[in-house]
Design a protein around this motif. Structure first.
Motif, short mmCIF file in Angstrom:
data_model
loop_
_atom_site.label_atom_id
_atom_site.label_comp_id
_atom_site.label_asym_id
_atom_site.label_seq_id
_atom_site.Cartn_x
_atom_site.Cartn_y
_atom_site.Cartn_z
N MET A 1 0.73 -1.07 0.45
CA MET A 1 0.47 -0.05 0.15
C MET A 1 0.89 1.06 -0.25
SD MET A 1 -3.39 0.20 1.87
CE MET A 1 -4.55 1.80 1.77
N SER A 2 0.81 2.14 -0.93
CA SER A 2 1.22 3.28 -0.78
C SER A 2 1.19 4.49 0.95
CB SER A 2 0.87 4.67 -2.38
OG SER A 2 1.62 5.80 -2.68
N THR A 3 2.27 4.83 0.54
CA THR A 3 2.22 5.57 1.97
C THR A 3 1.67 7.34 1.72
OG1 THR A 3 4.57 6.01 1.15
CG2 THR A 3 3.90 4.12 2.94
N LEU A 4 1.46 7.43 0.39
CA LEU A 4 1.89 8.74 -0.15
C LEU A 4 0.67 9.43 -0.14
CD1 LEU A 4 2.89 8.58 -3.88
CD2 LEU A 4 4.12 9.50 -1.69
N THR A 5 0.16 9.85 1.36
CA THR A 5 -0.92 10.84 1.39
C THR A 5 -1.36 12.06 1.19
OG1 THR A 5 0.36 11.65 3.67
CG2 THR A 5 -1.29 9.62 3.79
N ALA A 6 -0.41 12.71 0.64
CA ALA A 6 -0.12 14.43 0.27
C ALA A 6 0.53 14.16 -1.59
CB ALA A 6 -0.40 14.95 0.81
N ARG A 7 0.40 15.31 -1.40
CA ARG A 7 1.74 15.30 -2.87
C ARG A 7 3.18 14.83 -2.16
NH1 ARG A 7 0.40 21.38 -5.49
NH2 ARG A 7 1.29 19.66 -7.27
N PRO A 8 3.41 14.12 -3.31
CA PRO A 8 5.12 13.41 -3.24
C PRO A 8 6.19 14.49 -2.81
CG PRO A 8 4.33 13.35 -5.86
CD PRO A 8 2.98 14.14 -4.83
N PHE B 1 12.07 8.04 -6.13
CA PHE B 1 13.02 7.01 -6.78
C PHE B 1 12.78 6.22 -5.96
CE2 PHE B 1 14.83 11.27 -6.91
CZ PHE B 1 15.17 11.74 -7.72
N GLY B 2 12.69 4.66 -6.71
CA GLY B 2 11.84 3.62 -5.67
C GLY B 2 11.08 3.44 -5.18
N SER B 3 10.62 2.21 -4.86
CA SER B 3 9.39 1.72 -4.72
C SER B 3 9.26 2.11 -3.82
CB SER B 3 9.04 0.14 -4.34
OG SER B 3 8.18 -0.28 -4.06
N ASN B 4 7.72 2.56 -3.38
CA ASN B 4 6.34 3.35 -2.65
C ASN B 4 6.04 1.88 -1.89
OD1 ASN B 4 7.64 5.78 -2.27
ND2 ASN B 4 6.54 6.55 -4.61
N GLU B 5 6.32 0.92 -2.16
CA GLU B 5 5.34 0.22 -1.83
C GLU B 5 6.09 -1.21 -0.85
OE1 GLU B 5 2.37 -1.37 -4.39
OE2 GLU B 5 1.54 0.45 -4.49
N GLY B 6 5.40 -1.82 0.44
CA GLY B 6 6.20 -2.85 0.56
C GLY B 6 7.53 -3.10 1.35
N SER B 7 8.17 -3.88 1.12
CA SER B 7 9.22 -4.42 1.93
C SER B 7 10.19 -3.83 1.03
CB SER B 7 9.53 -6.03 1.96
OG SER B 7 9.91 -6.13 0.58
N ALA B 8 10.53 -3.00 -0.08
CA ALA B 8 11.02 -2.48 -1.11
C ALA B 8 10.96 -0.72 -0.53
CB ALA B 8 10.84 -2.50 -2.38
N LEU B 9 9.83 -0.52 -0.39
CA LEU B 9 9.58 0.63 0.45
C LEU B 9 10.51 0.86 1.84
CD1 LEU B 9 8.55 3.89 0.64
CD2 LEU B 9 6.43 2.50 2.30
N ARG B 10 10.20 -0.18 2.31
CA ARG B 10 11.46 -0.24 3.53
C ARG B 10 12.58 0.18 3.80
NH1 ARG B 10 7.55 1.90 5.42
NH2 ARG B 10 5.00 0.53 6.06
N VAL B 11 13.04 -0.66 2.71
CA VAL B 11 14.64 -0.61 3.12
C VAL B 11 15.16 0.80 1.86
CG1 VAL B 11 16.57 -1.62 1.01
CG2 VAL B 11 14.98 -3.05 2.26
N LYS B 12 14.45 1.18 1.33
CA LYS B 12 14.54 2.60 0.60
C LYS B 12 14.72 3.74 1.69
CE LYS B 12 11.20 5.29 -1.56
NZ LYS B 12 10.34 6.34 -2.45
N GLN B 13 13.58 3.58 2.58
CA GLN B 13 13.39 4.45 3.84
C GLN B 13 14.79 4.35 4.78
OE1 GLN B 13 9.58 2.95 5.85
NE2 GLN B 13 8.68 5.09 4.42
N ILE B 14 15.09 2.87 4.85
CA ILE B 14 16.63 2.60 5.77
C ILE B 14 18.55 3.66 5.02
CG2 ILE B 14 17.97 1.74 7.11
CD1 ILE B 14 15.84 -0.17 6.92
N VAL B 15 17.71 3.09 3.79
CA VAL B 15 19.09 3.99 3.33
C VAL B 15 18.67 5.29 3.25
CG1 VAL B 15 19.62 3.94 0.83
CG2 VAL B 15 18.95 1.62 1.49
N LEU B 16 17.73 5.76 2.75
CA LEU B 16 17.63 7.24 3.09
C LEU B 16 17.86 7.89 4.29
CD1 LEU B 16 14.17 8.17 0.75
CD2 LEU B 16 16.65 8.60 0.00
#
Length: 199
Positions: free
Chosen positions: A1-8, A14-29
């Motif tokens: 499920m997308s985390t976009l609740t307002a404007r991006p 960049f990268g995925s905004n869903e699932g486990s790939a989103l979590r990996v992206k967030q940790i890297v960021l």
């Protein structure tokens, strides 16, 4: 499920905004953002009347690029690393570091870092990072948010009879104005470069 609740924000492009790939992206960021703030805090640009540190520039631009939650998490991570004793703050050193340093004169400004990142992220989610005028207003507000707890803490720590504004505000205004101009030029330029792909 997308985390976009307002404007991006930029980080959403960049990268995925869903699932486990989103979590990996967030940790890297978050890890990258902590490194950028720590390095920027140590950059000292000669300027009158005091050298200019790039720490506030990094905090505000990361807040705008990451959004409120990820921006706040990044700054809190930076503060946590500093509290553990790592030499990541502008004025910390091998002799002065960790919680003892954070409880000194810069403590209020460090609290302001977290609040400003949250505010800039909220402004960015509202789309203020696309417009030069709105972004300038958001960055001005972010600077004020850093200064308010910083000056209040200086007054509590040293007494209101001391020249608090001369210590903690006026010497830094010229440098902050330059950093604001740089951020106002940078963030909309990045948007123009990548395009509003997920608006």
């Amino acid at each position: 499920m997308s985390t976009l609740t307002a404007r991006p924000v930029l980080a959403d492009l960049f990268g995925s905004n869903e699932g486990s790939a989103l979590r990996v992206k967030q940790i890297v960021l978050v890890l990258a953002g902590i490194a950028v703030i720590a390095i920027s805090a140590k950059i000292r640009i000669p300027m009158w009347p005091v050298p200019m540190s790039m720490g506030t520039f990094a905090v505000l631009t990361i807040g705008a690029a990451y959004g409120p939650r990820l921006g706040l998490a990044t700054v809190l991570g930076y503060l946590a690393i500093g509290a553990l004793g790592f030499n990541v703050f502008a004025g910390s050193s091998a002799e002065q570091y960790g919680l003892a340093y954070m409880m000194g004169g810069t403590g209020g400004y460090l609290v302001g870092y977290a609040l400003a990142a949250l505010a800039l992220g909220a402004f960015a989610r509202a789309g203020w990072d696309r417009s030069i005028g709105k972004l300038a207003a958001a960055l001005f507000a972010g600077n004020a948010i850093i200064y308010i707890p910083g000056l209040l803490w200086l007054g509590v720590l040293y007494g209101w009879d001391k020249p608090i504004l001369a210590w903690g505000l006026t010497p830094f205004l010229a440098g902050d104005a330059l950093k604001l101009v740089l951020a106002v030029m940078l963030i909309p330029a990045v948007w123009k470069l990548v395009g509003d792909a997920r608006r």
